[in-house]
Scaffold this active site. Structure first.
Site, PDB file in Angstrom:
ATOM      1  N   ASP A   1      -4.511   0.196  19.908  1.00 44.15           N
ATOM      2  CA  ASP A   1      -4.239   0.018  18.468  1.00 44.15           C
ATOM      3  C   ASP A   1      -2.959   0.779  18.147  1.00 44.15           C
ATOM      4  OD1 ASP A   1      -4.650  -0.751  15.751  1.00 44.15           O
ATOM      5  OD2 ASP A   1      -5.472   1.217  15.304  1.00 44.15           O
ATOM      6  N   SER A   2      -2.406   0.508  16.968  1.00 41.67           N
ATOM      7  CA  SER A   2      -1.241   1.281  16.532  1.00 41.67           C
ATOM      8  C   SER A   2      -1.633   2.740  16.272  1.00 41.67           C
ATOM      9  CB  SER A   2      -0.655   0.659  15.258  1.00 41.67           C
ATOM     10  OG  SER A   2      -1.632   0.649  14.238  1.00 41.67           O
TER      11      SER A   2
ATOM     12  N   TYR B   1       2.206  -0.863  12.066  1.00 43.05           N
ATOM     13  CA  TYR B   1       2.731  -2.123  12.590  1.00 43.05           C
ATOM     14  C   TYR B   1       2.865  -3.174  11.481  1.00 43.05           C
ATOM     15  CZ  TYR B   1       2.361  -1.209  17.652  1.00 43.05           C
ATOM     16  OH  TYR B   1       2.546  -0.747  18.934  1.00 43.05           O
ATOM     17  N   GLY B   2       1.961  -3.071  10.484  1.00 44.25           N
ATOM     18  CA  GLY B   2       1.865  -4.127   9.465  1.00 44.25           C
ATOM     19  C   GLY B   2       3.162  -4.393   8.727  1.00 44.25           C
TER      20      GLY B   2
ATOM     21  N   CYS C   1      -6.592  -4.342  17.204  1.00 46.74           N
ATOM     22  CA  CYS C   1      -5.670  -4.288  16.068  1.00 46.74           C
ATOM     23  C   CYS C   1      -5.442  -5.719  15.608  1.00 46.74           C
ATOM     24  CB  CYS C   1      -4.353  -3.655  16.532  1.00 46.74           C
ATOM     25  SG  CYS C   1      -3.035  -3.666  15.291  1.00 46.74           S
ATOM     26  N   ASN C   2      -5.782  -6.005  14.351  1.00 46.40           N
ATOM     27  CA  ASN C   2      -5.606  -7.368  13.851  1.00 46.40           C
ATOM     28  C   ASN C   2      -4.138  -7.764  13.802  1.00 46.40           C
ATOM     29  OD1 ASN C   2      -8.275  -6.360  12.452  1.00 46.40           O
ATOM     30  ND2 ASN C   2      -8.331  -8.578  12.474  1.00 46.40           N
ATOM     31  N   THR C   3      -3.294  -6.812  13.438  1.00 47.35           N
ATOM     32  CA  THR C   3      -1.870  -7.117  13.281  1.00 47.35           C
ATOM     33  C   THR C   3      -1.260  -7.454  14.634  1.00 47.35           C
ATOM     34  OG1 THR C   3      -1.893  -5.489  11.490  1.00 47.35           O
ATOM     35  CG2 THR C   3       0.248  -6.278  12.222  1.00 47.35           C
TER      36      THR C   3
ATOM     37  N   GLU D   1      -4.510   7.267   8.628  1.00 49.57           N
ATOM     38  CA  GLU D   1      -3.872   8.070   9.687  1.00 49.57           C
ATOM     39  C   GLU D   1      -3.667   9.519   9.256  1.00 49.57           C
ATOM     40  OE1 GLU D   1      -2.971   7.365  12.865  1.00 49.57           O
ATOM     41  OE2 GLU D   1      -3.837   5.359  12.684  1.00 49.57           O
TER      42      GLU D   1
ATOM     43  N   CYS E   1      -8.459  -5.375   9.143  1.00 50.23           N
ATOM     44  CA  CYS E   1      -7.656  -4.368   9.846  1.00 50.23           C
ATOM     45  C   CYS E   1      -8.647  -3.342  10.381  1.00 50.23           C
ATOM     46  CB  CYS E   1      -6.695  -3.705   8.857  1.00 50.23           C
ATOM     47  SG  CYS E   1      -5.903  -2.193   9.479  1.00 50.23           S
ATOM     48  N   THR E   2      -8.446  -2.908  11.620  1.00 54.52           N
ATOM     49  CA  THR E   2      -9.457  -2.041  12.229  1.00 54.52           C
ATOM     50  C   THR E   2      -9.473  -0.632  11.624  1.00 54.52           C
ATOM     51  OG1 THR E   2      -7.896  -1.589  14.038  1.00 54.52           O
ATOM     52  CG2 THR E   2      -9.554  -3.299  14.405  1.00 54.52           C
ATOM     53  N   HIS E   3      -8.468  -0.302  10.840  1.00 54.81           N
ATOM     54  CA  HIS E   3      -8.514   0.980  10.128  1.00 54.81           C
ATOM     55  C   HIS E   3      -9.507   0.941   8.950  1.00 54.81           C
ATOM     56  CE1 HIS E   3      -4.760   1.857  12.243  1.00 54.81           C
ATOM     57  NE2 HIS E   3      -4.772   3.088  11.764  1.00 54.81           N
TER      58      HIS E   3
HETATM   59  N1  DGL Z   1      -5.401  -1.216  12.966  1.00 52.54           N
HETATM   60  C1  DGL Z   1      -4.294  -2.114  12.735  1.00 52.54           C
HETATM   61  C2  DGL Z   1      -4.806  -3.504  12.354  1.00 52.54           C
HETATM   62  O1  DGL Z   1      -5.950  -3.796  12.621  1.00 52.54           O
HETATM   63  C3  DGL Z   1      -3.323  -1.488  11.795  1.00 52.54           C
HETATM   64  C4  DGL Z   1      -1.969  -2.109  11.858  1.00 52.54           C
HETATM   65  C5  DGL Z   1      -0.853  -1.229  11.339  1.00 52.54           C
HETATM   66  O2  DGL Z   1      -0.459  -0.285  12.042  1.00 52.54           O
HETATM   67  O3  DGL Z   1      -0.365  -1.566  10.258  1.00 52.54           O
HETATM   68  O4  DGL Z   1      -4.099  -4.327  11.834  1.00 52.54           O
END
Ligand code: DGL
Length: 269
Positions: A11-12, A43-44, A74-76, A154, A186-188
């Protein structure tokens, strides 16, 4: 690739820990390497090309450490990189899609909300699942986007007043439009569940993809004869590309209970 090799999870940042928890519950005998590209998050907000390049670099790093499969938690990153990764690596690459299918099945109001990063909204994966699951069922999908929530998680602020204010502003239109399901795209975002419930009570059922991805990972490994045959509890090592000191308290707070004590190191360290 061999059965005892670890599974890579990427993940990011700390978001993928919500997926790692489900993986550990279902696959307790597997070893994992969790890689967080904290030097480059969020990443988004990045262009698709960047996301593809960074994700490719991270998966290549995991590959060089001998993983037998990678879960892109990570979805992104999934939205922009899965095809590319599958063409490049022979090992199984498991990605994430927003949990639209169960949300469409459960909605009573016919309105489903999706909370996502700007990147996931731009990618085609979300549109694909909307066309596949929501459109044929006549379910309306409303999207809400925030570029602030990932950096807040974060920063260890998942439960803060500032985060709740962002959630109020971002999600109120969905509540006002009658959405009764909220897909956490988003996994966050599973780490925001307490804050969302504090603001919106039971307005929405919250849905994420963690458990489904864990089940899918088990099936993929089983079909490839790659499930670990160890009997003892597996281990997790954590790698970050950014500042380890800054990452440590947030990882310590959010990493799955069964992976403590925390083995967190800088990439290359
Ligand atoms: N956990 C990432 C996701 O699921 C976060 C992406 C990001 O860093 O913006 O999209």
């Amino acid at each position: 690739m061999s059965r005892p090799a670890p599974i890579g999870v990427f993940d990011s940042g700390v978001g993928g820990l919500s997926v790692l928890g489900e993986l550990r519950r279902l696959l307790p005998h597997e070893n994992f390497i969790y890689l967080a590209d904290t030097a480059h998050l969020p990443y988004g907000a990045r262009p698709g090309e960047d996301i593809r390049a960074l994700t490719g670099g991270a998966v290549s790093e995991l590959h060089s450490r001998g993983v037998k499969a990678v879960v892109v938690a990570c979805n992104t990153a999934s939205a922009f990189s899965l095809e590319n990764l599958r063409a490049r690596f022979e090992m199984p690459i498991i990605g994430l899609v927003p949990a639209l299918k169960p949300a469409v099945a459960a909605t009573q109001t016919g309105v489903v909300g999706v909370l996502a990063t700007p990147g996931t909204l731009r990618g085609t994966l979300l549109q694909d699942v909307i066309h596949t699951f929501a459109d044929p069922a006549g379910v309306r999908v409303l999207t809400a986007v925030s570029a602030e929530l990932v950096p807040l998680v974060e920063a260890g602020q998942a439960d803060s007043e500032q985060t709740r204010a962002v959630l109020r502003e971002t999600l109120s239109p969905l509540a006002g439009a009658g959405a009764d399901q909220l897909v956490l795209g988003c996994t966050h975002y599973p780490f925001l569940a307490n804050s969302i419930r504090a603001e919106f009570g039971n307005t929405f059922a919250l849905l994420d993809s963690g458990a489904a991805v864990a089940r899918h990972t088990r099936n993929v490994l089983q079909n490839a004869a790659l499930l670990s045959d160890h009997q003892q509890q597996g281990e997790v090592s954590y790698l970050v590309t950014g500042d380890v000191k800054a990452a440590r308290p947030v990882f310590a707070a959010l990493c799955p209970a069964q992976t403590k004590p925390l083995h967190l190191t800088a990439l290359g360290g």
